[in-house]
Design a protein around this motif. Structure first.
Motif, PDB file in Angstrom:
ATOM      1  N   SER A 127      -9.617  -9.651  -4.714  1.00 56.93           N
ATOM      2  CA  SER A 127      -9.376  -8.457  -5.521  1.00 56.93           C
ATOM      3  C   SER A 127      -8.414  -7.466  -4.874  1.00 56.93           C
ATOM      4  N   THR A 128      -8.554  -7.272  -3.560  1.00 60.89           N
ATOM      5  CA  THR A 128      -7.686  -6.322  -2.860  1.00 60.89           C
ATOM      6  C   THR A 128      -6.232  -6.766  -2.908  1.00 60.89           C
ATOM      7  N   LYS A 129      -5.995  -8.048  -2.675  1.00 61.05           N
ATOM      8  CA  LYS A 129      -4.625  -8.569  -2.745  1.00 61.05           C
ATOM      9  C   LYS A 129      -4.120  -8.540  -4.178  1.00 61.05           C
ATOM     10  N   PHE A 206      -6.222  -5.566 -10.476  1.00 65.05           N
ATOM     11  CA  PHE A 206      -7.434  -5.531  -9.650  1.00 65.05           C
ATOM     12  C   PHE A 206      -8.647  -5.906 -10.497  1.00 65.05           C
TER      13      PHE A 206
END
Length: 317
Positions: A127-129, A206
């Motif tokens: 999710s962060t990437k 995201f």
């Protein structure tokens, strides 16, 4: 017993596969396919949702001081139809259509390009990437497509509210804007646009990455039902609306015909807060919410389906 049927929800995550062996590395999407699929999805989507974009922009440009021309969404639609007919709700469509196709193409092309490098050895994007890849895609589309085309679109729509509209069409309008203001006239509000699009796509990708990872579980190649993809897209769209509507309002003001009133993006924000109050930053939220949820849902559904077709006819592995 006969006649009993079990309903299986398309939203149900396959928890029973959690203990199974990994299904293999996820397939990567070639950026070329993403550009083509994104452009097709963007063109179809804007033809469906433009009336809500028109109403949103009209309400944002309808400043309190003059006094307001419209009493709300329904009144805006009513007055527009009475004055120009139903086709009045599509005034300015050409400028947005010309911008929507390259905008969506750049967005998905850049996202797939960045995400292909950001995925782990199993082809999974966390999710962060996903947020960072979305941010990069948003900034790129803002610079290459959104800012110039949105500036032209807002000027077109704003021009139609004047007593004597001066723009006769898309190309005539572009020529007039460039002749009077130079190329810089098509890049008004660049900072606000970069902030808006960057945060927009960061939030959307995201949410989409998180939901897709949750749904697919341990099978990165699991096919997602179009209905489920649409719900995920609408959810991502809603999250982005509540997250950056103030930036959208500032961007619209900076790109309107009265943009000369503001010295900078910050000056625009300060003046809106000072003279119109905090609530002004959320003008047009309801029509924007409806448009964006439908917009993002449609785009992701069409994008994924077009990619499936391209994978069958365009071998890149």
């Amino acid at each position: 017993m006969q006649g009993k049927y079990t309903f299986v929800s398309p939203f149900r995550r396959p928890w029973c596969l959690a203990a199974a062996a990994p299904a293999g590395k996820a397939k990567l999407t070639h950026p070329g396919k993403a550009i083509l699929a994104g452009g097709i999805a963007g063109g179809i989507e804007i033809c469906i949702t433009f009336p809500t974009e028109y109403v949103k922009t009209q309400l944002q440009l309808d400043e309190k001081a003059n006094p307001p021309k419209y009493r709300g969404i329904n009144d805006c639609v009513k007055q527009t139809v009475q004055s120009h007919g139903v086709k009045g709700l599509y005034r300015g469509l050409s400028s947005l259509l010309y911008g929507s196709i390259p905008k969506s193409a750049v967005r998905f092309g850049m996202f797939e390009f960045l995400s292909n490098y950001a995925k782990d050895e199993n082809g999974r994007l966390d999710s962060t990437k996903g947020l960072l890849c979305g941010l990069g895609a948003g900034v790129m589309e803002a610079v290459l497509a959104v800012c110039p085309m949105e500036t032209i679109k807002v000027k077109f729509i704003h021009d139609q509210t004047s007593a004597n509209p001066k723009y006769k069409g898309f190309f005539h309008g572009v020529r007039e804007i460039v002749r009077e203001q130079g190329l810089r006239g098509t890049y008004q509000g660049l900072t606000a646009t970069v902030l808006k699009q960057g945060s927009n796509q960061a939030i959307r990708f995201f949410v989409m990455t998180s939901l897709k990872n949750w749904y697919k579980g341990d099978n990165p190649n699991k096919t997602i039902n179009p209905l489920v993809m649409g719900v995920f897209g609408a959810t991502a769209g809603a999250a982005s609306v509540f997250g950056n509507t103030p930036l959208d309002v500032i961007k619209t003001r900076m790109q309107g015909l009265e943009a000369h009133k503001y010295k900078s993006t910050l000056d625009c924000a300060v003046k809106i807060l000072k003279y119109e109050g905090l609530a002004a930053f959320y003008k047009g939220t309801v029509p924007r919410l409806g448009r964006v949820c439908l917009d993002v849902a449609i785009v992701f559904i069409i994008y994924e389906e077009v990619v499936k077709v391209l994978n069958a006819v365009w071998k890149t592995d």
